[in-house]
Design an enzyme around this catalytic site. Sequence first.
Site, PDB file in Angstrom:
ATOM      1  N   HIS A 123       4.768  15.251   0.662  1.00  0.00           N
ATOM      2  CA  HIS A 123       5.037  16.397   1.534  1.00  0.00           C
ATOM      3  C   HIS A 123       4.815  15.995   2.981  1.00  0.00           C
ATOM      4  O   HIS A 123       3.953  15.178   3.283  1.00  0.00           O
ATOM      5  CB  HIS A 123       4.095  17.560   1.198  1.00  0.00           C
ATOM      6  CG  HIS A 123       4.359  18.180  -0.127  1.00  0.00           C
ATOM      7  ND1 HIS A 123       5.276  19.186  -0.301  1.00  0.00           N
ATOM      8  CD2 HIS A 123       3.831  17.934  -1.346  1.00  0.00           C
ATOM      9  CE1 HIS A 123       5.289  19.546  -1.570  1.00  0.00           C
ATOM     10  NE2 HIS A 123       4.432  18.797  -2.226  1.00  0.00           N
ATOM     11  N   THR A 163       0.326   1.482   0.277  1.00  0.00           N
ATOM     12  CA  THR A 163       1.180   2.258   1.178  1.00  0.00           C
ATOM     13  C   THR A 163       2.351   1.445   1.703  1.00  0.00           C
ATOM     14  O   THR A 163       3.266   2.009   2.290  1.00  0.00           O
ATOM     15  CB  THR A 163       0.361   2.770   2.374  1.00  0.00           C
ATOM     16  OG1 THR A 163      -0.168   1.637   3.089  1.00  0.00           O
ATOM     17  CG2 THR A 163      -0.784   3.665   1.920  1.00  0.00           C
ATOM     18  N   LYS A 164       2.308   0.115   1.500  1.00  0.00           N
ATOM     19  CA  LYS A 164       3.354  -0.785   2.002  1.00  0.00           C
ATOM     20  C   LYS A 164       3.747  -1.761   0.902  1.00  0.00           C
ATOM     21  O   LYS A 164       2.981  -1.995  -0.034  1.00  0.00           O
ATOM     22  CB  LYS A 164       2.840  -1.579   3.205  1.00  0.00           C
ATOM     23  CG  LYS A 164       2.496  -0.713   4.395  1.00  0.00           C
ATOM     24  CD  LYS A 164       1.944  -1.549   5.525  1.00  0.00           C
ATOM     25  CE  LYS A 164       1.537  -0.635   6.674  1.00  0.00           C
ATOM     26  NZ  LYS A 164       0.781  -1.314   7.684  1.00  0.00           N
TER      27      LYS A 164
END
Length: 184
Positions: free
Chosen positions: A102, A149-150
């Site tokens: 979100h 996250t990467k």
Amino acid sequence: MKVFLVQLVRYLTNQVIANIPIASLRHQWYRHVNGVEIGEGSTVLMQAYLYVGIGRRKNKPGISIGKHTVISRQCCLDGRGGLRIGDNVSISPGVWLLTDEHDMNDPTFGESFAPIEIDDYAWLGSRALVLPGVKIGRGAVVAAGAVVTKDVAPLQIVGGVPAKPLGTRSSDLSYVLNFRPAFE
């Protein structure tokens, strides 16, 4: 009516089917009702949570699992944005693969979807979390509890929150995962 039907199928998938102690029966439901692609010799153990709908979307599976891959107990597989898992991948208990997020600054709390790709021979440690849009390279290792996250390069070992490089794995990977318990 369609929303109710999707919710009913999701409920049955995760509260009833996920607790059947015979993998072949669970896999039949996942394939034929949810449209999940599960390769030969692969297993999704009990109590996995699947964010999927009914059948395939645009003739593609929301979740695609390669050959000889093990998805352990209590994993969360989010196929809404597209999830591809390669061959001989070991996903330890409690791993979450999320393809939806979100926008916290959007006044409507809008969602955005991005696929996750996990290449052959990757190993994800217990309670790791992989966020939308991440690609985990061939033979990479994600340490237990890491938040990815990467993208993770092939053979790279990552850990921590957020995940950072810790080392490199050996490149001569040739094993075949054949974990198929009778009741699990």
